[in-house]
Write a protein that holds these residues in place. Structure first.
Motif, PDB file in Angstrom:
ATOM      1  N   ASP A   4      17.371 121.809  39.907  1.00 51.76           N
ATOM      2  CA  ASP A   4      15.941 121.961  40.057  1.00 51.76           C
ATOM      3  C   ASP A   4      15.471 123.374  40.560  1.00 51.76           C
ATOM      4  O   ASP A   4      14.359 123.556  40.076  1.00 51.76           O
ATOM      5  N   ARG A   5      16.118 123.839  41.433  1.00 55.98           N
ATOM      6  CA  ARG A   5      15.830 125.013  42.202  1.00 55.98           C
ATOM      7  C   ARG A   5      15.716 126.079  40.916  1.00 55.98           C
ATOM      8  O   ARG A   5      14.779 126.877  41.015  1.00 55.98           O
ATOM      9  N   ILE A   8      12.887 125.764  38.825  1.00 53.63           N
ATOM     10  CA  ILE A   8      11.669 126.117  39.509  1.00 53.63           C
ATOM     11  C   ILE A   8      11.667 127.482  39.694  1.00 53.63           C
ATOM     12  O   ILE A   8      10.342 128.223  39.489  1.00 53.63           O
ATOM     13  N   LEU A  28       4.491 123.312  38.840  1.00 51.20           N
ATOM     14  CA  LEU A  28       4.414 124.134  39.896  1.00 51.20           C
ATOM     15  C   LEU A  28       3.609 123.606  41.277  1.00 51.20           C
ATOM     16  O   LEU A  28       4.110 123.567  42.226  1.00 51.20           O
ATOM     17  N   TYR A  31       5.134 120.765  42.646  1.00 57.94           N
ATOM     18  CA  TYR A  31       6.157 120.844  43.282  1.00 57.94           C
ATOM     19  C   TYR A  31       6.042 121.671  44.678  1.00 57.94           C
ATOM     20  O   TYR A  31       6.538 120.984  45.929  1.00 57.94           O
ATOM     21  N   SER A  35       6.590 119.600  48.405  1.00 57.12           N
ATOM     22  CA  SER A  35       7.803 120.051  48.853  1.00 57.12           C
ATOM     23  C   SER A  35       8.082 120.319  50.266  1.00 57.12           C
ATOM     24  O   SER A  35       9.103 120.071  51.010  1.00 57.12           O
ATOM     25  N   TRP A  43       9.094 132.082  48.747  1.00 57.42           N
ATOM     26  CA  TRP A  43       8.189 131.383  47.750  1.00 57.42           C
ATOM     27  C   TRP A  43       6.816 130.769  48.827  1.00 57.42           C
ATOM     28  O   TRP A  43       6.067 130.098  48.000  1.00 57.42           O
TER      29      TRP A  43
END
Length: 140
Positions: A4-5, A8, A28, A31, A35, A43
């Motif tokens: 998943d990382r 992204i 995005l 997320y 998150s 990020w």
């Protein structure tokens, strides 16, 4: 989790290049909104950007709804004002007599007098049965 990382990370690269679709940008946004603090330090600037964008979208939607309500209230107020002005005018007009005649320079509203004067005027210009056919013979 690592997969998943990586996904992204690829979406972020596409976003920075300007190649993402609307659905990818939604992913995005979702997320970074959901998150929490579980993201890498590089990020965090993007998290702030996407959270701000999400907040702006919500405010725009809220402003659109309240704007429509305000517009509806304004239109209703204008309609009520028009009705409040029109009703007394119409009531005043219905109380006055529109039926009158001017006889010998005087305004007369008595219907009996007006009717008798009209009949007299018609009798003065009326023609008899004999004269009707004679008048048709004179037309050429």
């Amino acid at each position: 989790m690592n997969k998943d990382r990586k996904y992204i990370e690829n979406l972020i690269e596409k976003y920075l290049d300007g190649d993402t679709s609307n659905n990818e940008e939604k992913l995005l946004r979702r997320y970074f909104t959901n998150s929490g603090n579980d993201i890498p330090d590089e990020w965090k600037a993007l998290r702030a950007l996407f959270r701000y964008e999400t907040m702006q979208r919500k405010n725009t939607l809220r402003n659109t709804r309240t704007g429509a309500i305000r517009r509806y209230i304004r239109y209703a107020a204008v309609a009520a004002a028009v009705i409040l002005i029109a009703v007394p005018i119409m009531m005043h007009r219905s109380g006055t007599s529109d039926n009158y005649a001017v006889i010998d320079g005087k305004v007369c509203t008595d219907s009996r007098i007006v009717t008798s004067e009209a009949e007299k005027a018609l009798m003065m210009v009326a023609i008899g049965e004999d004269e009707t056919f004679e008048a048709l013979g004179q037309i050429q």
